[in-house]
Motif scaffolding. Structure first.
Motif, PDB file in Angstrom:
ATOM      1  N   TRP A  15       0.818  -1.214   0.000  1.00  0.00           N
ATOM      2  CA  TRP A  15       0.000   0.000   0.000  1.00  0.00           C
ATOM      3  C   TRP A  15       0.851   1.264   0.000  1.00  0.00           C
ATOM      4  O   TRP A  15       0.596   2.186  -0.776  1.00  0.00           O
ATOM      5  CB  TRP A  15      -0.939   0.008   1.203  1.00  0.00           C
ATOM      6  CG  TRP A  15      -2.168  -0.804   0.966  1.00  0.00           C
ATOM      7  CD1 TRP A  15      -2.410  -2.065   1.409  1.00  0.00           C
ATOM      8  CD2 TRP A  15      -3.308  -0.421   0.186  1.00  0.00           C
ATOM      9  NE1 TRP A  15      -3.632  -2.501   0.965  1.00  0.00           N
ATOM     10  CE2 TRP A  15      -4.213  -1.518   0.208  1.00  0.00           C
ATOM     11  CE3 TRP A  15      -3.655   0.713  -0.522  1.00  0.00           C
ATOM     12  CZ2 TRP A  15      -5.434  -1.488  -0.442  1.00  0.00           C
ATOM     13  CZ3 TRP A  15      -4.882   0.739  -1.174  1.00  0.00           C
ATOM     14  CH2 TRP A  15      -5.755  -0.349  -1.135  1.00  0.00           C
ATOM     15  N   THR A  16       1.848   1.324   0.862  1.00  0.00           N
ATOM     16  CA  THR A  16       2.644   2.561   0.935  1.00  0.00           C
ATOM     17  C   THR A  16       3.473   2.756  -0.331  1.00  0.00           C
ATOM     18  O   THR A  16       3.643   3.884  -0.792  1.00  0.00           O
ATOM     19  CB  THR A  16       3.548   2.569   2.182  1.00  0.00           C
ATOM     20  OG1 THR A  16       4.428   1.439   2.147  1.00  0.00           O
ATOM     21  CG2 THR A  16       2.730   2.564   3.457  1.00  0.00           C
ATOM     22  N   HIS A  18      -0.459   5.353  -7.294  1.00  0.00           N
ATOM     23  CA  HIS A  18      -1.482   4.373  -7.654  1.00  0.00           C
ATOM     24  C   HIS A  18      -2.611   4.399  -6.634  1.00  0.00           C
ATOM     25  O   HIS A  18      -2.393   4.728  -5.468  1.00  0.00           O
ATOM     26  CB  HIS A  18      -0.891   2.969  -7.703  1.00  0.00           C
ATOM     27  CG  HIS A  18       0.247   2.824  -8.652  1.00  0.00           C
ATOM     28  ND1 HIS A  18       1.101   1.746  -8.620  1.00  0.00           N
ATOM     29  CD2 HIS A  18       0.691   3.598  -9.669  1.00  0.00           C
ATOM     30  CE1 HIS A  18       2.017   1.866  -9.563  1.00  0.00           C
ATOM     31  NE2 HIS A  18       1.789   2.988 -10.209  1.00  0.00           N
ATOM     32  N   GLU A  67       1.023   4.022  -2.950  1.00  0.00           N
ATOM     33  CA  GLU A  67       0.699   5.432  -2.711  1.00  0.00           C
ATOM     34  C   GLU A  67       1.851   6.338  -3.150  1.00  0.00           C
ATOM     35  O   GLU A  67       1.635   7.388  -3.758  1.00  0.00           O
ATOM     36  CB  GLU A  67       0.378   5.661  -1.240  1.00  0.00           C
ATOM     37  CG  GLU A  67      -0.948   5.077  -0.827  1.00  0.00           C
ATOM     38  CD  GLU A  67      -1.181   5.149   0.669  1.00  0.00           C
ATOM     39  OE1 GLU A  67      -0.259   5.548   1.425  1.00  0.00           O
ATOM     40  OE2 GLU A  67      -2.298   4.781   1.096  1.00  0.00           O
ATOM     41  N   GLU A  68       3.074   5.937  -2.850  1.00  0.00           N
ATOM     42  CA  GLU A  68       4.248   6.715  -3.254  1.00  0.00           C
ATOM     43  C   GLU A  68       4.318   6.821  -4.776  1.00  0.00           C
ATOM     44  O   GLU A  68       4.728   7.844  -5.311  1.00  0.00           O
ATOM     45  CB  GLU A  68       5.519   6.054  -2.705  1.00  0.00           C
ATOM     46  CG  GLU A  68       6.802   6.742  -3.074  1.00  0.00           C
ATOM     47  CD  GLU A  68       7.003   8.081  -2.373  1.00  0.00           C
ATOM     48  OE1 GLU A  68       7.862   8.844  -2.850  1.00  0.00           O
ATOM     49  OE2 GLU A  68       6.333   8.378  -1.365  1.00  0.00           O
TER      50      GLU A  68
END
Length: 110
Positions: free
Chosen positions: A43-44, A51, A47-48
C-alpha cells in the motif's frame, strides 16, 4: 542525481519485462524502496507511486513472468561496473534490535 542513477539501474534490466506496465511498475517499486517512507509495504509503495491501490505492484511481483535471477545478474553487473574497485572491502554488519512484545506477529530479532 539519484533519479538518474535509479533509471540507469532500471535500464539494465527493463528488457526482462515484455510489456510496458511491468516495466513502469518495476521503476515505481524501486523508487518506493528508496523513498523515506516509515513503512514499506504494498500500500505505501503504491501510494508513493501515485497508484490507487497496490494491485499494479503486486501483479508485477507475483503474476508477471520474469526471471528474478536474470534481473539480479543485471543489477549485480551495474554494481560491478559503477561501484567496483579492486581495493574494495565488503563489510557485513549484523547489527539488529529486539522488538518488544511476545504476542504480536513477527516479533523476533530483526
Amino acid at each position: 542525481m539519484w533519479a538518474r542513477e535509479l533509471e540507469a539501474v532500471h535500464e539494465r534490466f527493463v528488457h526482462r519485462f515484455s510489456r510496458s506496465e511491468p516495466r513502469e511498475s518495476a521503476l515505481a517499486y524501486m523508487r518506493g524502496l528508496i523513498a523515506p517512507l516509515q513503512r514499506k509495504n504494498g500500500w505505501t509503495l503504491a501510494e508513493e507511486a501515485g497508484h490507487a491501490g497496490p494491485d499494479r505492484i503486486h501483479r508485477m511481483l507475483n503474476r508477471i513472468e520474469w526471471d528474478a535471477d536474470e534481473v539480479l545478474d543485471d543489477v549485480r553487473q551495474y554494481v560491478v561496473d559503477n561501484l567496483g574497485d579492486p581495493n574494495a572491502v565488503l563489510v557485513v554488519d549484523d547489527t539488529g534490535f529486539l522488538k518488544k512484545g511476545t504476542r504480536s506477529a513477527g516479533v523476533q530479532r530483526q
